[in-house]
Design an enzyme around this catalytic site. Structure first.
Site, PDB file in Angstrom:
ATOM      1  CD1 TRP A  48      -2.444   1.880   2.867  1.00  0.00           C
ATOM      2  CD2 TRP A  48      -2.529   2.283  -0.207  1.00  0.00           C
ATOM      3  NE1 TRP A  48      -3.846   2.393   2.204  1.00  0.00           N
ATOM      4  CE2 TRP A  48      -3.296   2.692   1.154  1.00  0.00           C
ATOM      5  CE3 TRP A  48      -2.353   1.684  -0.493  1.00  0.00           C
ATOM      6  CZ2 TRP A  48      -4.785   3.212   0.391  1.00  0.00           C
ATOM      7  CZ3 TRP A  48      -3.621   2.805  -1.525  1.00  0.00           C
ATOM      8  CH2 TRP A  48      -3.915   3.595  -0.904  1.00  0.00           C
ATOM      9  CE  LYS A 240      -9.664  -2.009   6.353  1.00  0.00           C
ATOM     10  NZ  LYS A 240      -9.209  -3.145   5.072  1.00  0.00           N
TER      11      LYS A 240
END
Length: 394
Positions: A48, A240
């Site tokens: 990322w 999440k």
């Protein structure tokens, strides 16, 4: 040393301005000559982090308010070829370990020296595994520009005796700088090849700095929206991953899409409930941004946490997550397992375990206290959600 790409571009810009000014240019040109350009450093170079550097670098070349060059701090590693990772990145313009096959942009420069990488930057993008952030912050105390601003792309939290500490707060408190966050439905490899995605920038007070971060990240295929809710945006990005583990267990047990949808719904409900208990200022609307429901959906359909949790369940929990991580992620780190542990500690300390049966069960499965099949048995509990919407009791 040969001049860098940025030197050449900046010289061209300066020569153009000087030529116009020499021809009798007015005040506007003079103001342009004195415009202060922001310098960007990305602290982190994993999957990322490399994609973030690529996004940013494509924009700094186009926008006059930023220096072209983007520094990317690389935790130095020796590759099987015997070369250093940072040197290979600079030679090939590619992170061959964490983002192979993708060119980062020739204005991305890898630097393995953390203090040197950040010293000239006034915009710092933090994107490392969350468990490393406290050590990184300690190394950077007193090493930053006085006007530095930060943004965190990190999912996770630090659990301290006094309670949970979000990574943005850790950065702000230890380094004395403002810190926004960027979260969203972002599978890095998809963004790397230009597939459309959205993200949410969470900010506290300054809409101006939020807009600057939006400007730095936003592209035709990466749509960024600012929201004045740092804690809500950051907790969505953090929690999440725990829900994604639950979804992975369901996949590994081949329980089907109906069960998975139920797990996602309950997971989102627990995300919202815990966020508002910890920070009553969290906005309901945040959960309908990219950082909320969209991120839950994409992380439960793809992503490394779901993938490893599926393998864990298929093996009946007999292989550890550490083993699966090493085998399946090529050096990347799972965030969900450590986050589940941190969330569990918060819930246990506050006496909230029964209020969050899904979160509690995920951790107990990860630590082998319960079998993977327990993911659908937690509903035998009768959680009391009467606390939702009320202030947290400390």
């Amino acid at each position: 040393m040969a001049p860098s790409l940025e030197d050449n571009n900046n010289n061209n810009k300066s020569n153009s301005i000087a030529a116009v000014a020499g021809g009798g240019g007015g005040g506007t040109i003079g103001e342009e000559m004195t415009t202060v350009k922001s310098r960007v450093t990305v602290v982190g170079s994993g999957n990322w982090g490399s994609v973030a550097a690529k996004l940013i670098a494509s924009n700094t070349l186009k926008l006059n308010s930023f220096h072209d060059e983007v520094i990317m701090w690389v935790f130095e590693e020796m590759l099987p070829t015997g070369e250093k990772l940072s040197q290979v990145i600079n030679r090939t313009n590619e992170n061959v370990k964490y983002l192979p096959g993708i060119k980062l942009g020739k204005n991305v420069v890898a630097n393995p020296d953390l203090e040197n990488a950040v010293k000239d930057a006034n915009l710092l993008v933090f994107v490392t595994p969350h468990q490393f952030m406290e050590g990184i912050c300690k190394r950077l105390v007193g090493k930053l520009r006085a006007d530095a601003e930060a943004i965190s792309l990190i999912k996770g939290m630090e659990v301290k005796r006094e309670g949970p500490c979000m990574i943005s707060s850790l950065i702000s408190e230890q380094l004395g700088i403002n810190c926004c966050v960027l979260m969203g439905a972002n599978i890095a490899n998809e963004i790397a090849v230009g597939k459309f995605s959205e993200a949410t920038v969470g900010y506290r007070k300054s809409k101006e700095i939020a807009d600057k971060w939006v400007q730095l990240f936003n592209t035709s295929y990466f749509a960024v929206t600012p929201v004045q809710d740092v804690e809500g945006v950051e907790l969505c990005g953090t929690l999440k991953n725990v829900v994604a583990l639950a979804a992975g267990f369901v996949d590994g047990l081949e329980m089907g899409n109906n069960t998975k949808a139920a797990i996602m719904r309950v997971g989102l409900r627990e995300m919202k409930a815990l966020s508002k208990l910890l920070f009553p200022s969290v906005k309901d609307s945040t959960f309908f941004e990219s950082c909320g429901i969209a991120d839950v959906i994409t992380t439960c359909l793809g992503g490394r946490n779901r993938k490893c949790a599926e393998a864990f369940a298929r093996n009946g929990g007999k292989r550890s997550f550490d083993e699966l991580e090493a085998e399946m992620l090529q050096g990347q780190k799972l965030q969900g397992v450590s986050t589940a542990k941190e969330v569990y500690e918060v819930l246990r300390h506050r006496g909230w375990l029964e209020l969050f049966p899904l979160f509690s069960t995920v951790h107990e499965i990860c630590t082998h206290r319960l079998p993977p099949t327990a993911i659908v048995e937690y509903s035998e509990h009768n959680p009391k959600y009467s606390l939702v919407g009320g202030p947290a009791k400390f």
